[in-house]
Write a protein that holds these residues in place. Sequence first.
Motif, PDB file in Angstrom:
ATOM      1  N   ALA A   1       7.926   0.259   5.289  1.00  0.00           N
ATOM      2  CA  ALA A   1       8.153  -1.005   5.630  1.00  0.00           C
ATOM      3  C   ALA A   1       7.116  -2.017   5.078  1.00  0.00           C
ATOM      4  O   ALA A   1       7.495  -3.044   4.227  1.00  0.00           O
ATOM      5  N   ALA A   2       5.913  -1.465   4.714  1.00  0.00           N
ATOM      6  CA  ALA A   2       4.903  -2.088   4.038  1.00  0.00           C
ATOM      7  C   ALA A   2       4.999  -2.161   2.585  1.00  0.00           C
ATOM      8  O   ALA A   2       4.919  -3.405   2.003  1.00  0.00           O
ATOM      9  N   LEU A   3       5.420  -0.925   2.140  1.00  0.00           N
ATOM     10  CA  LEU A   3       5.940  -0.988   0.739  1.00  0.00           C
ATOM     11  C   LEU A   3       6.993  -2.025   0.075  1.00  0.00           C
ATOM     12  O   LEU A   3       6.964  -2.661  -0.930  1.00  0.00           O
ATOM     13  N   THR A   4       7.955  -2.367   1.065  1.00  0.00           N
ATOM     14  CA  THR A   4       8.787  -3.164   0.790  1.00  0.00           C
ATOM     15  C   THR A   4       8.602  -4.650   0.558  1.00  0.00           C
ATOM     16  O   THR A   4       8.950  -5.310  -0.126  1.00  0.00           O
ATOM     17  N   ARG A   5       7.487  -4.763   1.048  1.00  0.00           N
ATOM     18  CA  ARG A   5       6.658  -6.337   0.838  1.00  0.00           C
ATOM     19  C   ARG A   5       5.788  -6.352  -0.132  1.00  0.00           C
ATOM     20  O   ARG A   5       5.083  -7.117  -0.508  1.00  0.00           O
ATOM     21  N   SER A   6       5.433  -4.951  -0.756  1.00  0.00           N
ATOM     22  CA  SER A   6       3.988  -4.810  -1.664  1.00  0.00           C
ATOM     23  C   SER A   6       4.487  -4.473  -3.054  1.00  0.00           C
ATOM     24  O   SER A   6       3.546  -4.616  -3.919  1.00  0.00           O
ATOM     25  N   GLU A   7       5.853  -3.968  -3.296  1.00  0.00           N
ATOM     26  CA  GLU A   7       6.288  -3.709  -4.501  1.00  0.00           C
ATOM     27  C   GLU A   7       7.534  -4.389  -4.895  1.00  0.00           C
ATOM     28  O   GLU A   7       8.159  -4.746  -3.935  1.00  0.00           O
ATOM     29  N   PRO A   8       7.804  -4.664  -6.131  1.00  0.00           N
ATOM     30  CA  PRO A   8       9.161  -5.434  -6.635  1.00  0.00           C
ATOM     31  C   PRO A   8      10.245  -4.610  -6.374  1.00  0.00           C
ATOM     32  O   PRO A   8      10.105  -3.068  -6.147  1.00  0.00           O
ATOM     33  N   SER A   9      11.385  -5.137  -6.053  1.00  0.00           N
ATOM     34  CA  SER A   9      12.504  -4.204  -5.653  1.00  0.00           C
ATOM     35  C   SER A   9      12.888  -3.836  -7.198  1.00  0.00           C
ATOM     36  O   SER A   9      12.404  -3.875  -8.257  1.00  0.00           O
ATOM     37  N   ALA A  10      13.927  -2.879  -6.959  1.00  0.00           N
ATOM     38  CA  ALA A  10      14.680  -1.919  -8.207  1.00  0.00           C
ATOM     39  C   ALA A  10      15.077  -3.150  -9.314  1.00  0.00           C
ATOM     40  O   ALA A  10      14.981  -2.840 -10.571  1.00  0.00           O
ATOM     41  N   SER A  11      15.505  -4.427  -8.836  1.00  0.00           N
ATOM     42  CA  SER A  11      16.143  -5.378  -9.827  1.00  0.00           C
ATOM     43  C   SER A  11      14.802  -6.045 -10.316  1.00  0.00           C
ATOM     44  O   SER A  11      15.022  -7.119 -11.236  1.00  0.00           O
ATOM     45  N   GLY A  12      13.498  -5.964  -9.922  1.00  0.00           N
ATOM     46  CA  GLY A  12      12.604  -6.431 -10.422  1.00  0.00           C
ATOM     47  C   GLY A  12      11.916  -7.866  -9.733  1.00  0.00           C
ATOM     48  O   GLY A  12      11.116  -8.492 -10.395  1.00  0.00           O
ATOM     49  N   SER A  13      12.717  -8.247  -8.734  1.00  0.00           N
ATOM     50  CA  SER A  13      12.510  -9.414  -7.965  1.00  0.00           C
ATOM     51  C   SER A  13      11.309  -9.354  -7.017  1.00  0.00           C
ATOM     52  O   SER A  13      10.943  -8.094  -6.713  1.00  0.00           O
ATOM     53  N   THR A  14      10.492 -10.291  -7.000  1.00  0.00           N
ATOM     54  CA  THR A  14       9.250 -10.061  -6.111  1.00  0.00           C
ATOM     55  C   THR A  14       9.513 -11.014  -5.044  1.00  0.00           C
ATOM     56  O   THR A  14       8.525 -11.410  -4.417  1.00  0.00           O
ATOM     57  N   ALA A  15      10.874 -11.458  -4.751  1.00  0.00           N
ATOM     58  CA  ALA A  15      10.914 -12.411  -3.621  1.00  0.00           C
ATOM     59  C   ALA A  15      10.314 -11.476  -2.294  1.00  0.00           C
ATOM     60  O   ALA A  15      10.821 -10.373  -2.083  1.00  0.00           O
ATOM     61  N   GLY A  16       9.773 -12.092  -1.339  1.00  0.00           N
ATOM     62  CA  GLY A  16       9.248 -11.451  -0.169  1.00  0.00           C
ATOM     63  C   GLY A  16       8.134 -10.947  -0.275  1.00  0.00           C
ATOM     64  O   GLY A  16       7.384 -10.374   0.879  1.00  0.00           O
ATOM     65  N   LEU A  17       7.348 -10.616  -1.274  1.00  0.00           N
ATOM     66  CA  LEU A  17       5.972 -10.342  -1.450  1.00  0.00           C
ATOM     67  C   LEU A  17       4.863 -11.172  -0.778  1.00  0.00           C
ATOM     68  O   LEU A  17       5.159 -12.130  -0.553  1.00  0.00           O
ATOM     69  N   TRP A  18       3.876 -10.466  -0.311  1.00  0.00           N
ATOM     70  CA  TRP A  18       2.883 -11.310   0.433  1.00  0.00           C
ATOM     71  C   TRP A  18       1.984 -12.211  -0.595  1.00  0.00           C
ATOM     72  O   TRP A  18       1.894 -11.784  -1.677  1.00  0.00           O
ATOM     73  N   SER A  19       2.104 -13.426  -0.136  1.00  0.00           N
ATOM     74  CA  SER A  19       1.161 -14.339  -1.070  1.00  0.00           C
ATOM     75  C   SER A  19      -0.167 -14.784  -0.290  1.00  0.00           C
ATOM     76  O   SER A  19      -0.160 -15.107   0.772  1.00  0.00           O
ATOM     77  N   LEU A  20      -1.166 -14.320  -0.945  1.00  0.00           N
ATOM     78  CA  LEU A  20      -2.381 -14.420  -0.423  1.00  0.00           C
ATOM     79  C   LEU A  20      -3.205 -15.770  -1.078  1.00  0.00           C
ATOM     80  O   LEU A  20      -3.267 -15.778  -2.236  1.00  0.00           O
ATOM     81  N   LYS A  21      -3.733 -16.728  -0.202  1.00  0.00           N
ATOM     82  CA  LYS A  21      -4.274 -17.996  -0.827  1.00  0.00           C
ATOM     83  C   LYS A  21      -5.609 -18.014  -0.090  1.00  0.00           C
ATOM     84  O   LYS A  21      -5.854 -17.405   0.678  1.00  0.00           O
TER      85      LYS A  21
END
Length: 198
Positions: free
Chosen positions: A13-33
């Motif tokens: 579950a953590a990896l799904t938000r920390s690695e790009p999907s197979a299509s190369g999309s980075t949507a849903g990745l954590w954004s640290l400000k």
Amino acid sequence: LAATDFMLAEARAALTRSEPSASGSTAGLWSLKSPVDGRVLKLHLDSAAAVSVGQPLLELGDLEGLEAVIDVLSGEVGAIQPGAAVSLSTGGGTAPLAARVERVEPVAFTKVSALGIEEQRVNVLVDLAPAPAGTAATPSSAAQLGDGYRVDARITVLSQPNALLVPTAALVRDGPQWRVLVVTDGHARARPVQLHDR
């Protein structure tokens, strides 16, 4: 086995938000400000890795708000007052930086000198004075400093405007008065002086 399966599910579950999907999309990745503006001073992790809660990732610093920490012998720190003028030298032939004492720490610590002598020292926090308005930045400005840099400090503990400085050997006692001999027109004449007690 159930506990291990649960840990594996958490990791996936953590990896799904920390690695790009197979299509190369980075949507849903954590954004640290960053909570502050500044520069990265230290990077604790320089490659991808699993981290635990509260683990430091990097250190940020605002180089516009630098302060210097000067350790002073505890026997001499009593003469230093907050607001006292400080001249900081960074070496290399640059002009000294103007600063002022912000705070004198209330706790001393033991430090071993270069001669192997244990000394009690107190930290004095020094605030760098801002450059005068309308002046251009110069190499002698605070911009030449960074985190952990070494500086030499001169702290003003006493200031007497228009004071006459004479060697102590030039003072002559005359009853309750002190005098100095001044050569005028080839003759030595005694002039009264008033000593300033520290």
